[in-house]
Design an enzyme around this catalytic site. Structure first.
Site, PDB file in Angstrom:
ATOM      1  CE  LYS B 211      -1.820   2.074   3.239  1.00 41.99           C
ATOM      2  NZ  LYS B 211      -1.813   3.887   2.777  1.00 41.99           N
ATOM      3  CD  GLU B 285      12.980   4.311   7.456  1.00 38.61           C
ATOM      4  OE1 GLU B 285      12.998   4.721   8.397  1.00 38.61           O
ATOM      5  OE2 GLU B 285      13.278   4.273   6.724  1.00 38.61           O
ATOM      6  CB  CYS B 319      12.780   8.862   7.762  1.00 37.66           C
ATOM      7  SG  CYS B 319      13.246   8.243   7.041  1.00 37.66           S
ATOM      8  CD  GLU B 416       9.831  12.306  12.048  1.00 35.80           C
ATOM      9  OE1 GLU B 416       9.158  11.520  12.308  1.00 35.80           O
ATOM     10  OE2 GLU B 416      10.613  12.114  10.867  1.00 35.80           O
TER      11      GLU B 416
END
Lengths: 299, 506
Positions: B211, B285, B319, B416
């Site tokens: 997906k 991850e 990331c 973040e």
């Protein structure tokens, strides 16, 4: 400032420098901005002949080319200067009378610099007296490489003094300096000693100007400007033959030092065959087609 | 003011540098680059995409579709099908059938051939993929063309090579595939993350249900077309589109053997909870808040360039972005001055322009989130500096931003942001720098800048990050494992290590 402070090693990462150059080379310069760049590059050329077999005849014809780069395009800018050997200065002076084109002379036992300081100073004074507006000196690479920085510094200071009002360009001969750190160190020395321009090469040693070396020198100029507020010019010389390369150099300047350096006052190309490639590209931009090489004068 | 008092002041203050206006570089005005747009006329895509299940494009059971915008223009690009439980059932069934009937029993060498073919086809259509990636996701064409697509192809090439050499990867053991892998990927590197997921799964003999993210599904569906062109057996790769619910249906599906997820730490935690008590394998991850440490002996100009790449690459939607900069105090002023000047030369705008350095923020939602953080930063008392660059009026664009005067306790340092926003802190000793760098729940990637080799090794081994770059940043290679410590994830992708999560060793 003490010599030891000026010559403090500034770490330079070779891979990083080359990656930065590669990234700047990916800039795509099209349309009007390309035409503007081509004309700008033309106006920044030090049209050069530095051969053992140079004659007054050759120099006079080169000066004609400097004045009128391409008959078909009368509105083009002229080159910035004509660069010759010392004994040709009077010839160039006469040929360029009444124009804005500067006369640059190499001096200080160009290209090796292997002479006495007195002889170098005498030569410098002579070319200025004969009418040189700009003096392109070479540094003593042997002394530099053996770490005798104060010798190199003092020599530049003395030559600068001998120049009087003439602009001093200091040739580092980067092809002999081996590392980017040395290029940086020689740039710092030259600027602190009073150089108006720092210049990569004599054109007699390979490699001559490269973009990574130029970037390192531009960054040295930037740091010197941050510290002192004085603008020092930059002149890559040797090996720049194509308009595309010239535009890549301009991108380097624009994105390292900004718009204030994008003028013949602070940036020059030491080149000769570059002129015709720039002219060909300018004509191509205007007409949409390339003209044959025979349409461009080969002085 | 008399000469004397001026002198007295100068002695007292002794500025680090002259602050006269003459020492300011001028990056505007003269010689601006003209537009250099990458032509997108020859690239074809459909108005609407169905789900790719069992080698065919099929309409979703519930018949629902959702729009995908081009974030640079805010205009509709295409629409994707919303896959619901029944569609996921179908996709998993197809994948299971393909696993049992063809893929797991195929000779390894033949499996490798298919993957090589996929890699070559990506290379052949590189330009098309790059353009679509930029249109759908907003990233600059320079990056999709030079980074995303070539790296995606490289991953397939690399893992294609492993397909018939698994006995050498795991000497003395027999590596068997797990079965059906459910893979969920984020919107920041759509095709590249697809490659990271699908290449090792196929090489080890698994089949997949993947997906893509709901805002960036286009290149995944183009990849589905490519799988057909490559003659890949039906059902080996299934692409289902949709948002969180679709993802949840995959994660919770009984007949899936392994989940591979790349995305936010928040969702990662939910997935981990759902998987608890099942025998599904998983790799996660997740997010990061990468430290970049500049020591005073670093090559500063190159370090500044590295910092720029670390935080402004892909609009900071990375990331492993180096979003926290730590600079040793002796060089902090210099570094900040250089960073500011460098930021002035960044070109922000049309992702399809070849000169664009920073493209569009991926979605309105992300755009709002970044702006919220800018406000939080300012309210926390941090000093904000933004590039003065022009930005387009329509589309989601954000100026490259840096915050100084921040501390570990600030939210903009802890959380973040996933945008072009850098925080800068100083440190005095290596120990202090490392301690601050590690003072975060994340641990994905970081950088160390110094001229001294021993310092690189010492600092590198003390930073608790899955990846530490030295004197460079954001370097990726299929042979190198990638993954996080702490809340940045579990498991490794890439390299030999990237094979482990997809095999049972007997």
């Amino acid at each position: 400032m003490k010599i030891s402070e000026i010559t403090k090693t500034v770490p330079i990462d070779e891979v990083g420098v080359e990656e930065r150059v590669a990234r700047l080379n990916s800039r795509s310069i099209k349309k009007e901005s390309k035409v503007q760049a081509l004309k700008l590059a033309l106006s920044m050329i030090d049209l050069t002949t530095l051969e053992g077999m140079d004659t007054p005849g050759k120099v006079i014809q080169l000066c004609q080319k400097a004045k009128e780069p391409h008959v078909a395009l009368p509105d083009l800018p002229t080159v910035a200067a004509v660069c010759v050997y010392p004994n040709m200065v009077p010839v160039a002076k006469k040929a360029l009378r009444g124009t804005d084109i500067n006369i640059a002379s190499v001096a200080t036992a160009f290209p090796s610099g292997m002479s006495t300081l007195d002889a170098k100073l005498e030569e410098t004074q002579q070319v200025v007296e004969d009418g040189a507006d700009e003096v392109d000196m070479v540094i003593s690479r042997g002394e530099f490489l053996k770490g005798n920085y104060s010798y190199v510094y003092d020599e530049i200071v003395a030559v600068k003094e001998a120049c009087g009002d003439a602009h001093l360009k200091v040739i580092l001969e980067t092809g002999e300096l081996q590392t980017y750190e040395n290029v940086r160190k020689a740039s710092d020395l030259a600027m602190h000693a009073g150089a108006d321009f720092i210049k990569t090469s004599t054109g007699k040693v390979k490699p001559a100007a490269t973009q990574p070396v130029t970037l390192v020198m531009l960054e040295a100029i930037r740091d010197y400007f941050y510290d002192t507020g004085r603008k020092v010019g930059m002149k890559p010389a040797g090996g720049i033959r194509k308009a595309k390369q010239a535009i890549q150099y301009l991108v380097l300047v624009k994105e390292t030092l900004g718009a204030d350096w994008l003028t013949p006052e602070y940036f020059r190309f030491g080149a000769s065959s570059l002129t015709n490639d720039l002219l060909m590209q300018i004509v191509k931009q205007q007409t949409g087609v390339y003209q044959g090489v025979e349409y461009f004068s080969n002085d | 003011m008399s000469e004397d008092s001026k002198q007295a002041e100068a002695v007292e203050e002794k500025p680090y540098k002259p602050t006269s206006p003459s020492s300011k570089l001028n990056f505007d005005g003269f010689w601006e680059y003209d537009d250099a747009p990458q032509s997108a006329d020859h690239v074809e895509y459909k108005d609407q995409y169905d789900l790719f299940i069992d080698g065919e494009f099929v309409a979703p059971e519930k018949g629902r579709y959702f729009d995908s915008l081009n974030p640079a223009t805010e205009e509709k690009l295409t629409s994707f099908a919303e896959a619901t439980q029944q569609d996921i059932d179908k996709a998993v069934q197809a994948a299971r059938k393909a696993f049992n009937k063809s893929w797991s029993t195929l000779e390894a060498k033949e499996r490798g051939k298919y993957i090589f073919r996929i890699a070559r086809l990506i290379q052949e259509r590189a330009r098309e993929f790059a353009i679509l990636e930029s249109m759908d996701g907003g990233k600059p064409i320079r990056e999709s063309r030079d980074v995303d697509v070539p790296l995606a192809a490289a991953h397939f090439f690399y893992y294609a090579g492993w397909a018939d050499k698994l006995d050498y990867a795991f000497p003395g053991k027999k590596a068997e595939p797990l079965g059906v892998a459910g893979q969920i990927i984020p919107w920041n590197f759509p095709l590249l993350m697809l490659a990271w997921k699908i290449a090792p799964a196929l090489a080890t003999g698994n089949t997949v249900v993947l997906k893509p993210a709901e805002t960036t599904s286009l290149t995944a569906l183009k990849f589905a077309e490519l799988c057909k062109d490559a003659g890949l057996p039906d059902g080996v790769v299934n692409i289902v589109t949709g948002a969180g619910q679709t993802g949840s249906a995959i994660v919770n599906h009984d007949d899936i053997d392994k989940i591979a997820f790349t995305g936010s730490t928040e969702v990662g935690k939910i997935i981990k909870k759902s998987l608890a008590g099942t025998d599904k394998r998983y790799t996660l991850e997740l997010g990061g808040k990468g430290p970049n440490i500049i020591f005073e002996d670093a090559p500063l100009d190159q370090a500044v360039e590295g910092v720029i790449n670390a935080i402004f690459f892909n609009q900071g939607h990375v990331c492993c972005a180096g979003s926290r900069l730590f600079v040793q105090e002796g060089v902090a002023d210099t570094v900040i001055q250089k960073l500011r000047d460098r930021m002035e030369t960044l070109i922000v705008g049309d992702p399809l322009d070849k000169n664009t350095d920073v493209g569009a923020i991926n979605s309105e939602q992300q755009y709002n989130k970044i702006n919220e953080y800018l406000e939080i930063g300012v309210n926390e008392g941090a000093e904000m500096y933004q590039s003065s660059c022009q930005i387009p009026e329509t589309g989601y664009f954000c100026r490259p931003t840096l915050f100084t005067n921040v501390g570990q306790s600030n939210r903009i340092v802890q959380e973040e942001i996933f945008g072009p926003v850098l925080t800068i802190q100083t440190f005095r000793t290596a120990e202090e720098g490392i301690k601050k760098a590690n003072n975060t729940p994340y641990g994905l990637a970081g950088g160390v800048w110094t001229d001294k080799g021993s310092k690189i090794f010492k600092t590198g081994s003390e930073i608790r990050n899955g990846v530490v770059w030295s004197n460079t940043f954001n370097k990726f290679d299929p042979t190198s494992p990638f993954g996080g410590y702490k809340e940045s994830g579990e498991g490794r992708e890439g390299g030999l290590q990237g094979l482990y999560p997809y095999v049972k060793l007997q």
